[in-house]
Design an enzyme around this catalytic site. Structure first.
Site, PDB file in Angstrom:
ATOM      1  CE1 TYR A 299      -3.370  -2.645   0.237  1.00  0.00           C
ATOM      2  CE2 TYR A 299      -3.939  -1.857   2.422  1.00  0.00           C
ATOM      3  CZ  TYR A 299      -4.180  -2.692   1.358  1.00  0.00           C
ATOM      4  OH  TYR A 299      -5.237  -3.552   1.406  1.00  0.00           O
ATOM      5  CD  GLU A 373     -21.677   3.260  20.509  1.00  0.00           C
ATOM      6  OE1 GLU A 373     -22.439   3.477  21.467  1.00  0.00           O
ATOM      7  OE2 GLU A 373     -21.832   2.325  19.705  1.00  0.00           O
TER       8      GLU A 373
END
Ligand code: ZN
Ligand code: ZN
Length: 397
Positions: A299, A373
């Site tokens: 990558y 969250e």
């Protein structure tokens, strides 16, 4: 204390919906190239928002949304990855993975949920921008050669003027890091297979022991960074996997070492692989073993476009506050987002998902990796704000 996006923004983020999406996806992870149900779920949700969809590859989704307001006739992409990892989850969350040995341990569930949130907000506010938003839901980030280059070959970047991606990371919730220039490291590597001569464990004189040779190779590889590389350069050579043999009283025929290599320049990459092969060839020759290499395509480094990075930093300050967005460091990790950013101007943004002080000490890819969250609303708000800043009526052409 819960972190929220700035309440002066021109839109509101559907927090609870995004958390629900994240948990649903977290409970049903799918491995790279196998995101069959996830991609269908994403496509159905996008269509439910009135967003036109297509499938560049069997498990990836593109959503296209046109603005109806004033603004530049540009096409800006947002990218989220959707694949999970072969990791057995240990978070103990009630929405833990229901699939044995598969887990969203890199936060790709959060990326997808945030981008679905941005799609929802933007689809309900098309009068706030002109141009086009392209939602790129990518498959197979975690498995070389990666889904991004497949999507590029399928034409997914055609017509785009820029693309952004968010990645959650072990950093305080409510913070954003985005830097111009190199943002990640190059990641490559592969497998070294050492072939010896097997025998009964009690008759080593008849063997060429690949376990012993592999052990010496691992020690040798760990000397490359310390003895062949300029100390001011970044390089990691990690022999993270070794496999040989089945029983203590048998000398096996072969041993395999899996190696991961991280660098920040093409020259250093060449140096790393040259030294790995020189050392391994020499050690194998000394013991009469032979060796085969199987290297996989790396990558590439993600290079953030300077203008997009400056815009992302400015938008992040609007969303998260001036003190909560900064340039940050180059990551030692890597990302196949580079395949997109090599086609069109790209920008990779780090979003704080919680750190040790906030009770989230585990890094991505750990079986206990998790996020707080309330980071999701920040990420979604940033994606929406970026689109409004780039495609809204006040944008200078
Ligand atoms: Zn990952
Ligand atoms: Zn990731």
């Amino acid at each position: 204390m819960e972190v929220r996006p700035n309440d002066q923004l021109s839109f509101t983020v559907p927090n609870e919906q995004i958390i629900e999406w994240r948990r649903q996806m977290h409970a049903h992870p799918e491995l790279s190239f196998k995101e069959v149900n996830t991609s269908q779920w994403v496509e159905d949700l996008l269509q439910g928002m009135g967003i036109e969809t297509s499938r560049p590859t069997p498990t990836s989704v593109l959503g296209v949304l046109k603005g109806t307001g004033q603004g530049p006739a540009k096409n800006i992409g947002l990218r989220a990855d959707m694949d999970a990892l072969p990791v057995q989850e240990e978070t103990g969350e009630e929405f833990s993975s229901t699939v044995d040995g598969v887990m969203h341990a890199c936060g790709h569930d959060t990326h997808t949920a945030m981008q679905l949130g941005a799609a929802k907000v933007l689809s309900e506010n098309t009068d706030l921008f002109g141009g086009t938003v392209t939602f790129v839901f990518q498959h197979a980030e975690e498995l070389n050669p990666g889904g991004a280059q497949e999507m590029v070959r399928a034409g997914a970047m055609e017509g785009l003027d820029g693309i952004f991606a968010l990645h959650v990371m072990n950093a305080p919730v409510g913070t954003v890091q985005v830097r111009p220039g190199p943002a990640t490291s190059l990641a490559g590597g592969g497998w070294i297979t050492i072939k010896g001569q097997g025998s009964h464990g009690s008759m080593p004189q008849n063997s060429i022991d690949p376990v012993l040779v592999a052990a010496q190779v691992v020690v040798g590889l760990n000397t490359i960074v310390s003895r062949s590389v300029d100390p001011s350069h970044f390089m990691v050579i990690n022999p993270g996997m070794i496999q040989a043999g089945q029983a203590p009283n048998v000398i096996p025929d072969s041993a395999t070492i899996g190696v991961s290599v991280r660098t920040r320049t093409a020259e250093d990459t060449d140096l790393a692989f040259r030294r790995i092969e020189e050392l391994t060839n020499g050690i194998c020759a000394a013991y009469g073993a032979s060796v085969e290499y199987e290297w996989v395509d790396a990558y590439d480094i993600v290079y953030n476009d300077a203008a997009l990075a400056a815009q992302a930093l400015e938008s992040a300050k609007k969303v998260a506050g001036d003190d909560n967005a900064w340039e940050g460091e180059i990551s030692s990790g890597s990302e196949d987002f580079s395949a997109f950013a090599n086609e069109v101007p790209g920008c990779f943004i780090i979003l704080g998902g919680g750190d040790a002080e906030q009770g989230f000490p585990f890094q991505i890819h750990h079986p206990k990796f998790n996020v707080r969250e309330d980071c999701l609303a920040i990420g979604t708000a940033l994606e929406v704000q970026l689109i409004l800043d780039l495609l809204g009526p006040d944008t200078a052409e």
